[in-house]
Design a protein around this motif. Structure first.
Motif, short mmCIF file in Angstrom:
data_model
loop_
_atom_site.label_atom_id
_atom_site.label_comp_id
_atom_site.label_asym_id
_atom_site.label_seq_id
_atom_site.Cartn_x
_atom_site.Cartn_y
_atom_site.Cartn_z
N UNK A 80 57.30 2.20 27.22
CA UNK A 80 56.06 3.00 26.94
C UNK A 80 55.63 3.83 28.27
N UNK A 81 55.83 5.22 27.87
CA UNK A 81 55.95 5.90 29.16
C UNK A 81 54.29 6.46 29.52
N UNK A 82 53.61 6.09 28.86
CA UNK A 82 52.11 6.70 29.22
C UNK A 82 51.51 5.76 30.35
N UNK A 83 50.80 6.67 31.05
CA UNK A 83 49.93 5.89 32.33
C UNK A 83 49.27 4.50 31.96
N UNK A 84 49.30 4.00 32.95
CA UNK A 84 49.66 4.13 34.50
C UNK A 84 51.05 3.44 34.42
N UNK A 85 52.06 4.04 35.47
CA UNK A 85 53.17 3.61 35.72
C UNK A 85 53.16 2.03 36.37
N UNK A 86 53.93 1.04 36.14
CA UNK A 86 53.93 -0.22 36.55
C UNK A 86 54.97 -0.34 37.63
N UNK A 87 55.79 0.74 38.01
CA UNK A 87 56.49 0.69 39.14
C UNK A 87 56.46 1.87 39.62
N UNK A 88 56.60 1.98 41.30
CA UNK A 88 56.63 3.45 41.66
C UNK A 88 57.66 4.32 41.55
N UNK A 89 57.50 5.47 41.58
CA UNK A 89 58.73 6.37 41.31
C UNK A 89 59.56 6.57 42.46
N UNK A 90 59.14 6.11 43.51
CA UNK A 90 60.25 6.10 44.73
C UNK A 90 60.93 4.85 44.56
N UNK A 91 62.51 5.20 44.76
CA UNK A 91 63.39 4.06 44.52
C UNK A 91 63.28 2.87 45.60
N UNK A 92 62.93 3.24 46.96
CA UNK A 92 62.72 2.21 47.89
C UNK A 92 61.51 1.37 47.67
N UNK A 93 60.27 1.89 47.29
CA UNK A 93 59.14 1.26 46.68
C UNK A 93 59.28 0.31 45.44
N UNK A 94 60.26 0.74 44.54
CA UNK A 94 60.66 0.10 43.36
C UNK A 94 61.21 -1.20 43.64
#
Length: 216
Positions: A80-94
């Motif tokens: 489910x792509x709607x906001x909010x994202x539950x994981x950061x977009x940055x690979x390191x932070x993910x």
């Protein structure tokens, strides 16, 4: 995947792992059918959907099962792509979010189990062990609003359900020992998805006392 039809959660109200999934679904605004399971009398559906571990939670989406709470939360974020994202977009932070969610499972959950299973002086020692684990998490939190990055996400969802158990564990002054983490709990509880997905601590306490009285 925007379709949230045909979503079933096999769950148990007291399960911190099921609560993670409920929080994630609520954050995304996903409508679903919640089916309470009895660990002592597992339904054929649970055994069919999770034949390996035979335990909750299980998210069934369009007939397909997803198991293990942290994996389910990540699936929800991707499905489910709607906001909010539950994981950061940055690979390191993910990667950091996954690391700390795993830390919660391996350290907080295990420390909590030891408290549950002990009494007296031994239990006091186990509570001190849990406090030390929570201090590690407080160090990771630092001055940030949430555990990883600036947004509520996977690591926070992994940890916040355990906060309602602190009352059941008895004399544990989290506010004194871990003031930043205590403030983080209050911040998370201000989110409707969290406050409506977690049981009241007194309800957990009553559940805990009943199990102990029954020798479970």
């Amino acid at each position: 995947m925007d379709d949230d039809d045909d979503v079933i959660l096999l769950d148990l109200w007291v399960s911190v792992f099921g609560q993670r999934v409920r929080i994630a679904l609520a954050e995304k605004g996903v409508h679903y059918e919640n089916r309470e399971e009895n660990p002592q009398n597992k339904t054929p559906l649970l055994l069919e959907m999770n034949p390996v571990h035979k335990k909750i939670p299980v998210l069934i989406h369009q007939g397909k099962p997803v198991c293990e709470s942290n994996i389910i939360v990540q699936y929800i974020d991707e499905a489910w792509h709607q906001s909010p994202s539950l994981l950061p977009s940055d690979p390191y932070l993910r990667a950091q979010a996954r690391l700390w969610a795993d830390f919660v499972d391996k350290k907080v959950y295990e420390a909590g189990k030891k408290i549950w299973r002990t009494e007296g002086g031994e239990q006091v020692a186990k509570k001190e062990e849990l406090i030390e684990v929570l201090k590690v998490l407080e160090g990771q939190l630092g001055e940030k609003p949430y555990l990883v990055g600036g947004s509520f996400g996977l690591a926070d969802i992994a940890l916040i359900p355990f906060s309602v158990w602190f009352h059941a564990f008895g004399k544990m002054n989290i506010e004194r020992e871990c003031p930043k983490l205590a403030a983080w709990v209050n911040r998370c509880m201000e989110r409707e998805a969290v406050s409506k997905s977690l049981p009241h601590p007194h309800k957990i306490y009553e559940f805990d006392q009943k199990k102990k009285k029954n020798g479970q």
